[in-house]
Design an enzyme around this catalytic site. Sequence first.
Site, short mmCIF file in Angstrom:
data_model
loop_
_atom_site.label_atom_id
_atom_site.label_comp_id
_atom_site.label_asym_id
_atom_site.label_seq_id
_atom_site.Cartn_x
_atom_site.Cartn_y
_atom_site.Cartn_z
N ARG A 8 -0.25 -5.46 5.63
CA ARG A 8 0.31 -5.17 4.54
C ARG A 8 -0.43 -4.07 3.96
NH1 ARG A 8 4.45 -7.16 5.83
NH2 ARG A 8 5.60 -8.98 4.76
N HIS A 25 6.79 1.19 8.92
CA HIS A 25 6.69 -0.52 9.14
C HIS A 25 7.61 -0.91 10.03
CE1 HIS A 25 6.60 -4.22 6.27
NE2 HIS A 25 6.67 -4.48 7.61
N GLU A 61 5.07 1.32 -0.26
CA GLU A 61 5.96 1.94 0.76
C GLU A 61 7.49 1.73 0.18
OE1 GLU A 61 4.65 -0.59 4.05
OE2 GLU A 61 6.86 -1.35 4.00
C1 DGY Z 1 7.38 -9.50 7.84
O1 DGY Z 1 8.38 -10.10 8.67
O2 DGY Z 1 6.73 -10.03 6.93
C2 DGY Z 1 7.19 -8.13 8.50
O3 DGY Z 1 6.44 -7.21 7.61
C3 DGY Z 1 8.51 -7.34 8.78
O4 DGY Z 1 8.41 -6.56 9.81
#
Ligand code: DGY
Length: 321
Positions: free
Chosen positions: A239, A286, A268
């Site tokens: 993250r 992402h 983002e």
């Molecule tokens: C999640 O599932 O938390 C991811 O960040 C999505 O790619």
Amino acid sequence: MSRPRLFVTRKLPPDVEARLERDYDACLNADDRLMDAWDIVKGCKDRDGLLATVTDRLDAPAIEALPSSIRIIATFSVGYDHIDIKAAKARGLTVTNTPGVLTDATADIALLLILGAARGAGWGEAMIRQKSWKNWAPSGPLGIHLSGKRLGILGMGRIGQAVAARAQAFGLKIHYHNRQRLPVSEEQDAVYHETPESLFAVSDILSINCASTPETRGIINARTLSLLPKDAILVNTARGDIVEDDALIEALSSGRLAAAGLDVYAGEPDIDPRYRTLPNTFLLPHLGSATHETRNAMGFCALDNLDAFFAGKRVPNPVTA
Ligand code: DGY
């Protein structure tokens, strides 16, 4: 028997939506219009469950404003930092996520970031696209050799372990920090560090694979970056808010850090624009879980949780903290 009524915040893969339409009275988002929390609250009127994802910020006021008909939030994601879990629990809501099914895809992207950042895939590709490649040159520009380097993994859960397994094939020596040490049989010969600081000091490459929690938010900052060996590489598939952008950008601009590979960003998709102008960043939007197979599996996993819940069974993936 009437089918459970769901509100679905984003357009999902066709096979997932087909199953949703077969088994639920589902309100889908055909245009994939991004909704704010209040659109979601409105859409949930007279619905029994909410199928949300990482772009839906469900903070405490939004959770409290959800209609009382809503009994479950199933998130199409492994991460759940976008949901105020305490507020959801206080309302008696069940929350589920999709762990496991995106491990391989995300670990693949972590390796892509390591390779891309170390070998200059960003600037290399830009040379081709911008027609600035003049000739093969013995003296450079040059990247960083991987074999024999130390890869530090911050967060040795499923994804961290999958990164470790892949990285060993590139000759990287694995070090890690996790809240709890893994059983030796699962450590893959990696070296455990009791503190993040001890891990940072040996990480020629640091891969962030922990969840975003109050403890980890901002853990990569000026102080902790200064602990990394000179010319280290940072990669983040977890993250964005785990990293303080100002500190990372300063370390990359000054050359203290050799490079960064990033797939996730604070705020983002409105990322700090300075990342785009730095030659030593390798940037992806992402993409961690973005394969056909994985996004289907995430959808089916979210649906398995909803199916179990509405059948009065134990949900397979409850979020408990
Ligand atoms: C999640 O599932 O938390 C991811 O960040 C999505 O790619």
